[in-house]
Structure formats: C-alpha cells, structure tokens
Scaffold this active site. Structure first.
Site, PDB file in Angstrom:
ATOM      1  N   ASP A  73       0.850  -1.189   0.000  1.00  0.00           N
ATOM      2  CA  ASP A  73       0.000   0.000   0.000  1.00  0.00           C
ATOM      3  C   ASP A  73       0.884   1.237   0.000  1.00  0.00           C
ATOM      4  OD1 ASP A  73      -2.305   1.500   0.041  1.00  0.00           O
ATOM      5  OD2 ASP A  73      -2.561   1.388   2.207  1.00  0.00           O
ATOM      6  N   HIS A 100      -3.806  14.120   0.468  1.00  0.00           N
ATOM      7  CA  HIS A 100      -4.103  13.284   1.632  1.00  0.00           C
ATOM      8  C   HIS A 100      -2.951  13.335   2.635  1.00  0.00           C
ATOM      9  CE1 HIS A 100      -5.433   9.953   4.113  1.00  0.00           C
ATOM     10  NE2 HIS A 100      -4.298   9.313   3.877  1.00  0.00           N
ATOM     11  N   GLU A 148     -10.893   3.964   3.283  1.00  0.00           N
ATOM     12  CA  GLU A 148      -9.896   4.709   2.520  1.00  0.00           C
ATOM     13  C   GLU A 148     -10.185   4.499   1.045  1.00  0.00           C
ATOM     14  OE1 GLU A 148      -5.896   3.803   3.663  1.00  0.00           O
ATOM     15  OE2 GLU A 148      -6.044   4.944   5.534  1.00  0.00           O
ATOM     16  N   GLU A 182      -9.290   4.171  -2.441  1.00  0.00           N
ATOM     17  CA  GLU A 182      -8.052   3.872  -3.150  1.00  0.00           C
ATOM     18  C   GLU A 182      -8.345   3.181  -4.473  1.00  0.00           C
ATOM     19  OE1 GLU A 182      -4.753   2.231  -1.061  1.00  0.00           O
ATOM     20  OE2 GLU A 182      -5.481   2.824   0.927  1.00  0.00           O
ATOM     21  N   ASP A 205      -9.301   0.317   1.569  1.00  0.00           N
ATOM     22  CA  ASP A 205      -8.359  -0.231   2.541  1.00  0.00           C
ATOM     23  C   ASP A 205      -8.807   0.221   3.935  1.00  0.00           C
ATOM     24  OD1 ASP A 205      -6.157  -1.761   3.201  1.00  0.00           O
ATOM     25  OD2 ASP A 205      -4.811  -0.049   3.247  1.00  0.00           O
ATOM     26  N   ARG A 234      -8.487   3.732  13.008  1.00  0.00           N
ATOM     27  CA  ARG A 234      -7.661   4.910  13.298  1.00  0.00           C
ATOM     28  C   ARG A 234      -7.146   4.936  14.737  1.00  0.00           C
ATOM     29  NH1 ARG A 234      -6.222   6.405   8.282  1.00  0.00           N
ATOM     30  NH2 ARG A 234      -8.031   6.914   6.970  1.00  0.00           N
ATOM     31  N   GLN A 261      -4.463   2.377  15.152  1.00  0.00           N
ATOM     32  CA  GLN A 261      -3.280   2.834  14.430  1.00  0.00           C
ATOM     33  C   GLN A 261      -2.514   3.901  15.217  1.00  0.00           C
ATOM     34  OE1 GLN A 261      -4.094   3.972  10.397  1.00  0.00           O
ATOM     35  NE2 GLN A 261      -2.088   4.889  10.061  1.00  0.00           N
ATOM     36  N   LYS A 298      -4.346  -2.021  10.016  1.00  0.00           N
ATOM     37  CA  LYS A 298      -4.540  -2.081   8.573  1.00  0.00           C
ATOM     38  C   LYS A 298      -4.535  -3.505   8.030  1.00  0.00           C
ATOM     39  CE  LYS A 298      -4.175   1.093   6.090  1.00  0.00           C
ATOM     40  NZ  LYS A 298      -5.237   1.858   5.398  1.00  0.00           N
ATOM     41  N   THR A 336      -9.143  -5.600   3.507  1.00  0.00           N
ATOM     42  CA  THR A 336      -8.935  -4.745   2.348  1.00  0.00           C
ATOM     43  C   THR A 336      -9.878  -5.239   1.263  1.00  0.00           C
ATOM     44  OG1 THR A 336      -6.599  -4.376   2.871  1.00  0.00           O
ATOM     45  CG2 THR A 336      -7.296  -3.942   0.612  1.00  0.00           C
ATOM     46  N   GLU A 355     -10.392  12.640   7.224  1.00  0.00           N
ATOM     47  CA  GLU A 355     -10.302  13.986   6.655  1.00  0.00           C
ATOM     48  C   GLU A 355     -11.670  14.662   6.591  1.00  0.00           C
ATOM     49  OE1 GLU A 355      -7.351  13.847   3.071  1.00  0.00           O
ATOM     50  OE2 GLU A 355      -8.085  11.801   3.430  1.00  0.00           O
TER      51      GLU A 355
END
Length: 677
Positions: free
Chosen positions: A141, A148, A217, A219, A250, A254, A257, A270, A274, A384
């Site tokens: 990844d 971002h 996410e 992607e 993905d 948070r 993490q 993570k 996925t 975000e």
C-alpha cells in the site's frame, strides 16, 4: 435512389455491433475487464464482461476465439484463477482483449452466428458470483496523494511539518497483508485491538477493545503481470508489467493505528480487511482517458533519474464513496475524487518497489493509498471529512457520522467517460458488522456435497471400486443393494437413476441447493472424489508421469478385462455361438490375458528404479487407483477359474497386502450386507 459511395462502404465494410450495450454500462467494448466468477456451485471460471453479460472465457477459448494468438497457453482460461494468464508476456494481453472486442463489433462471426455458444458462455451479470481474480502473493500500500498526506500531516504534526522530508523524493509505502484482501460484497467485522487509554498521554498505556474510529480509505490498486523481473525495472518496463486496475477500500482502524504506528508504521490497524472490486480493467482500456496529474509536473524537486517518467500522467477516473446505514433507503455520496489526484503514478510506484532488485511476481497487488483532492468534497477518508472527528458528515434523513458505525454499507465506485465510451470498474462494497461477529465460513470444497450413497451389487467390481474410493477419502456413505441376479437394475426406479441399467451409481446432494446429483462409471467417481476432497488421501497419483502409468494399467483392467468377462455378455456369446464358445473358457482366457499384461506393466514399473519398490501395483507405499481396480478383478478372476496364486504370484502378493489395508477391508465384497455366503 442510389446511396453515396461512402455510405455504401460503411454499410458493407465497417463492422456492425450485433449486441446492444447501454451507454450507462460500466462494461462497454472499450473496457473488456477480466475476473473470476461462478454460477451457483459451478467451478470458478475466468470471465470478462460486456454490457450486462459475463463471458465464460474458457468456453470461448474452447470454441477457438483465441486460436490464432501465438504463445497463448491453450488452456489458460480453463483455470480457476487468472494466475496463468497474468503470467503471460504482456504483449499477449492486448491481442486477447481485441479478440473479445471482435466477437461483438462484427469483425468475428464466431459468437454472433452461434446461438448455442451464446447460451453457454454468456450469463446475466447479476447471476454470477464474483471471486478474487487471482492468487495475491504480496500486497503493498502506497501513500501517494499529496493532498491526503498533507491533510493527515497537518492533523498530527501541524501545517509547518505536514509532509515528511522524504515524501516528495520517493513513493512512500508499506507492506500490507494479502491474506485479508477480500472481494467486494464480503462484510467487514469491526476489529478489536489495543487502544490508547488517554488520548493526550500515551504513557498511561493501553486497553483492549473494539475499534471506535473505523474508517474507509478511497483507493485504487493495480495488479502486476508478466514474467518476474530479474533486477530493478525502468519506467517503460514497469508500464508494460501493469496488468490492470481495480477499486479498493483499505479499511482502517484509526484509534488502533494511533497507538501502534510508532516507530514502524501501520500494523494491525490495517491488516484486518482490504476490499477490492472483482473486475480488473486493463491498461489498454484506460489509454483514451490519459490526463495530467493534479500536480501537473514534478519539478520541486525533480525525481531521481530512475523515477522520472517522460510521459508523467495519470488517468481521468472519477471516484466516489457512498454510505448507507441500515435505516436508509438509499446510499448517500459523501466523497468525490479522481485517480489523477496522485502525485506518484502507478509506474513510478512499481519502479520504486523494484529499485533494490525486489522481484515482482504476477498477481502482486499495489495500492495507491488514499486518494484525496484539494476540496473537502474530494477527501478520501472519514478522518479527513470529519477532520479527525471535529465535525460531522451529514448523510441525510437525520443521519450523521464522524466515523463508521455498525451496519454501515460503504460503496466505492469509479468510471471513465468520454468519446471512447464509458469504462467502469463495477462496485467495491462492504458492510460493517459488530465486533466479535462470527461470519459464516465459506463453504469449503469438501463441504459442497453431502449424503453420499452408492447403489451397487456386492461382487460387482465397479461397485467395489466406488466403495474403496469413498473409504479412502473417509467419506461417510450408505449402500443400497441392487440385486443384479433378479434384474433390479432394469427396474423403472433404478433406470431413473441410471438409464443404462448398470451399477454403480454414486448419489450425493449439493449442500447449498439441496439438489440431488448422480454419477456413474467408477473412474469418473475416482476423479470426482479427488477433485472435491483434495486435502484427503488420493488414489490418483499426483506426479504427471505416475498418473499416466496408472491410467495405462487401469485401462487394461477397465477396458480389456472387465467388460469382456461380464457374465451376461459371455453367456450370450455362448448362446449365440450354439455352444462353440464356452462362457467359462472365454472369460477365463480374457482375464488371464489381461492380468498377464497388468503383471508385465507392474514388473516393468518396478524394474525402472529404486523409487518404485513399494509393495503396491505402482511400486508405491500406499495403494493407488490401480490397486482399487485390480483387487475386485482378482476376486472375479477366481470366480471364473483363474488360479491367481499360481499364475500371477506378484498380483497375489499385492492382493494380500491390500487385504489388510483400512481402505480395502470394509469395501471388500464379503463385508457387504447383500453378500452371498
């Protein structure tokens, strides 16, 4: 009225579409994506999509659609994954794509003029279950959206230190977990892990619990294809190795993490899920949509020479993310971005991945990282969109979010549109399930069928073989006797099961549908059981040369002996010849000739080397399909007066060895409920 010459040319020469495709379809003739699908419990097949139909590429290959493509593996689309096709030289891919296009644009008449082939290989897209397209060996990844990276940097380090010093010099990335890459539609269980007790003071340590800040996410990802590299790749080599692109979500935890990422980066936050869309859109389909990246140029700084792309660009792929809670009637789009919002493009990512000499294999999956644009609407994550939870996201109908809740369905979509038509990627979706939810396991291959039953006769050699095969695989089964002496095999009830009126019949039930299926012919039963129980002991040798030798021996027994010593047949010969051919003599001679050939083949096998010194027919140390066919035949040989111990001592020794083997003991004729004393 005469038509102008140009219209006559168009009418007579220009290929004509015979298949209607909606202009809103993701799968126009410009697209031709690749994937793997199945209908019901059928075997997984390599497929493509045109309009609202899924194409079985294996059947098309059988019908000759790709026959004149040099160096294309002639069975490549009969595989259960795209592994072998993706491993081909990249020059093959555009040829295959064009052949599929030609089937629909009027250039080729193969499919248009063959309604039977259409019916067999074209399936309604909503009736096809899609799977992961290939074996994903490694997953990486990246973190290639400047917008971002800047947003996240501002949140956690401040505006002055938003981008790390290395970010504009190389494509930042980390190795992900390929084992939890899943296809669109599969749910995602909220992960549990270590959470920082006090958000303001990491020294207070952690606690265990469900993730509270679950995020998506937005992607995209691409699959590597072609033969593995033997060193660093150039930009041009990397572009050739990109097989195609798919959508990706993905999923990110948070809060997990935040606690774990120092100093080595993401780990369990993570690795739990996925999601990718099932269709791989080839790079050739995207060429008409080439566009500048959001950066425009890379000049501050200029990348090192190995990373410079003379044709620095991206693709104009419009992306969106929508959320639908369990109480909402339809999803609400909360994010719109574009694939062009990546500073480092796919070729640069692949080049950098290989710069140390890292071998990139076909099936490797490389992801873009979260794709965010310059406006708030284009932010590609809830981190975000809610700006680290400081504001809410309106879903409409009184629903608000900062991060994902249980029951939320997250839907990622993407497409290109222009003069070339529409090229879509399908859907990448997943529903959030509560922590600790036990999702039902996928039906394993060895659980697809249940309720096995053998219809047979105690001393029928073919029935005997079926019993040995089932016992070897440790498959529970029932036996229903069919008395051949009184003609039960010719009864109306049995003829419904096997119109030939012969035993055995293997009956079994599809677990998912409850449908009863039947199979006849002992060798077919061997093959079937080996296919559905691959993890259990196999009677069929795995080595290709051994398999051929075993087939030769089995064919002697199956074709040269067993049919010609069948009691009804030899008795009819005696009757039709007015006694000139005696049934017993004929059967005995056939058996002796056949067993002599089998003994010769076994002796030849054992004389070939030290690898074939085991006690069974193949010189193996476990019985094989040869023994499963031989032992019942030796029993019947004695019935016809053959002195097996005297004439074939080597075969008698094999019989003695099998007589105490656990696969053979319960299957023996004398152990059957209908055995005659």
């Amino acid at each position: 009225m005469l038509l102008p010459p140009v219209l006559i040319f168009i009418f007579l020469v220009v290929p004509k579409m015979w298949f209607d495709i909606s202009k809103d379809s993701d799968f126009s003739l410009q697209n031709i994506p690749f994937g793997v699908g199945s209908i019901g419990l059928s075997t997984r097949r390599c497929v493509s999509a045109v309009g609202d139909k899924v194409l079985d590429l294996g059947l098309l290959q059988d019908a000759g659609a790709f026959a004149d493509i040099t160096n294309l593996n002639e069975n490549v689309f009969s595989e259960a994954s795209l592994d072998a096709y993706m491993a081909h030289d990249p020059e093959i891919w555009p040829e295959v794509r064009q052949k599929i296009i030609d089937l629909f644009n009027g250039t080729s008449d193969l499919l248009r003029s063959n309604p039977e082939l259409q019916q067999a290989c074209m399936h309604d897209i909503h009736k096809v279950k899609m799977h992961l397209p290939c074996t994903i060996g490694d997953y990486t990844d990246f973190y290639s959206s400047r917008e971002h990276a800047t947003n996240v940097g501002i949140m956690f380090r401040g505006k002055e230190n938003a981008l790390q010093p290395n970010w504009l010099h190389l494509p930042v990335g980390y190795h992900g977990r390929s084992s939890t890459v899943q296809v669109s539609g599969e749910p995602v269980v909220r992960p549990c892990g270590q959470l920082q007790i006090d958000a303001a003071d990491p020294k207070k340590g952690s606690m265990y619990g469900p993730c509270k800040l679950l995020d998506f996410e937005l992607e995209m990802a691409f699959f590597v294809g072609g033969p593995p590299n033997s060193g660093p790749m150039s930009i041009d080599e990397a572009k050739k190795r990109i097989f195609g692109f798919c959508l990706m979500n993905d999923w990110s935890a948070r809060d997990i993490q935040k606690w774990e990422y120092v100093p080595l980066g993401p780990f369990t936050a993570k690795d739990f899920a996925t999601s990718i869309s099932p269709w791989i859109v080839p790079t050739q389909a995207l060429e008409p949509f080439k566009t500048a990246t959001s950066a425009g140029v890379q000049d501050n700084p200029v990348p090192l020479e190995y990373l410079r792309d003379p044709d620095y660009s991206s693709y104009n792929i419009e992306l969106s993310v929508a959320i639908q809670s369990e109480s909402m009637q339809k999803p609400t789009v909360i994010c719109k971005s574009n694939f062009a919002n990546l500073y480092w493009n796919a070729a640069q990512q692949l080049v950098h991945h290989s710069v140390t000499g890292c071998k990139m294999n076909p099936g490797d999956l490389l992801a873009s990282g979260t794709i965010s644009g310059q406006t708030e609407e284009a932010y590609g994550s809830m981190l975000e969109l809610s700006w680290k939870g400081s504001k809410t996201i309106d879903l409409g109908g009184g629903e608000e979010r900062k991060f994902l809740k249980d029951g939320d369905l997250v839907i990622v979509e993407g497409f290109c549109a222009g003069e070339a038509g529409r090229v879509g990627f399908g859907v990448c979706s997943g529903k959030v399930l509560p922590a600790h939810t036990k999702t039902p396991p996928a039906v394993r291959e060895d659980q697809r069928y249940t309720d096995f039953k053998v219809y047979g006769y105690w001393r029928s050699s073919s029935s005997w073989r079926a019993r040995i095969a089932l016992t070897a695989k440790r498959v529970p089964y029932e036996v229903t006797s069919v008395n051949l002496k009184v003609g039960e095999q010719k009864s109306a009830g049995f003829l419904e099961k096997n119109p030939l009126g012969k035993v055995p019949v293997l009956e079994y039930t599809e677990t998912a549908t409850g449908k009863v299926r039947r199979l006849t012919q002992s060798v077919a039963i061997f093959e079937f059981l080996d296919a559905i129980f691959p993890q259990k002991k196999s009677l069929i040798p795995k080595d290709q040369e051994d398999r051929v030798v075993a087939t030769e021996m089995v064919q002697v027994i199956n074709s040269d002996i067993q049919p010609l010593q069948n009691a009804p047949l030899v008795k009819k010969l005696e009757q039709d010849s007015d006694g000139k051919i005696l049934a017993t003599d004929f059967a005995k001679q056939v058996i002796q000739d056949g067993l002599s050939m089998v003994a010769t083949l076994i002796n030849k096998r054992k004389s070939e080397g030290s690898g074939h010194i085991g006690p069974y027919s193949m010189g193996s140390f476990a019985p094989t399909v040869v023994d499963a066919c031989l032992i019942p035949q030796l029993f019947n040989a004695r019935r016809w007066g053959v002195d097996v111990d005297k004439d074939f001592p080597a075969l008698a020794e094999i019989e003695k060895k099998c007589s105490v083997h656990p696969w053979f003991v319960p299957a023996h004729a004398s152990k059957q409920v209908d055995a005659e004393t």
